[in-house]
Design a protein around this motif. Structure first.
Motif, PDB file in Angstrom:
ATOM      1  N   ILE A  35       8.659  54.579  54.345  1.00  0.00           N
ATOM      2  CA  ILE A  35       7.436  53.793  54.334  1.00  0.00           C
ATOM      3  C   ILE A  35       7.715  52.445  54.978  1.00  0.00           C
ATOM      4  N   ARG A  37       6.148  48.896  55.668  1.00  0.00           N
ATOM      5  CA  ARG A  37       5.084  47.986  55.266  1.00  0.00           C
ATOM      6  C   ARG A  37       5.134  46.760  56.167  1.00  0.00           C
ATOM      7  N   THR A  43       0.145  46.771  61.994  1.00  0.00           N
ATOM      8  CA  THR A  43       0.082  48.223  61.776  1.00  0.00           C
ATOM      9  C   THR A  43      -0.366  48.935  63.044  1.00  0.00           C
ATOM     10  N   THR A  75       5.538  56.724  57.339  1.00  0.00           N
ATOM     11  CA  THR A  75       4.216  56.226  57.012  1.00  0.00           C
ATOM     12  C   THR A  75       4.190  54.722  57.245  1.00  0.00           C
ATOM     13  N   LYS A  77       2.107  51.329  56.438  1.00  0.00           N
ATOM     14  CA  LYS A  77       1.104  50.787  55.522  1.00  0.00           C
ATOM     15  C   LYS A  77       0.987  49.278  55.718  1.00  0.00           C
TER      16      LYS A  77
END
Length: 81
Positions: A35, A37, A43, A75, A77
Motif C-alpha cells: 500500500i 500512501r 495519487t 494499491t 491511496k
C-alpha cells in the motif's frame, strides 16, 4: 526489499515526497499487498495516464518473482487530510 524499492520510486515521482509512505500486508501464503500512501495531488501522478505508470511498476515487481515466489498487489491511496 520490494517495499523499499517502491517507496524510493514513488518519492522520485511525487511532488511531495515527504508524504509518501509504503506498507506491506500479508494476505495469504505467497501473496502480499503493498500500500502506497501519498497526498491527494500525487495519487494521479503515481497511477499515471490510463494507469501506465502503475502498470510499469507492477511489471517491474513481477520480474522480482524470479528471486522470491511471492505475488504482490500494489494499491495507491490518498492520505486523509
Amino acid at each position: 526489499m520490494v517495499e523499499k524499492f517502491i517507496e524510493e520510486y514513488a518519492k522520485l515521482i511525487a511532488s511531495e515526497p515527504e508524504n509518501v509512505s509504503v506498507s506491506r500486508v500479508n494476505l495469504g501464503e505467497n501473496f502480499d499487498e503493498i500500500i502506497v500512501r501519498t497526498s491527494k495531488n500525487d495519487t494521479g501522478r503515481l497511477i499515471g495516464k490510463d494507469g501506465k505508470m502503475i502498470n510499469a511498476l507492477k511489471t517491474l515487481i513481477t520480474g522480482y518473482k524470479a528471486k522470491e515466489p511471492t505475488s504482490y498487489r500494489i494499491t495507491v491511496k490518498a492520505l486523509d487530510e
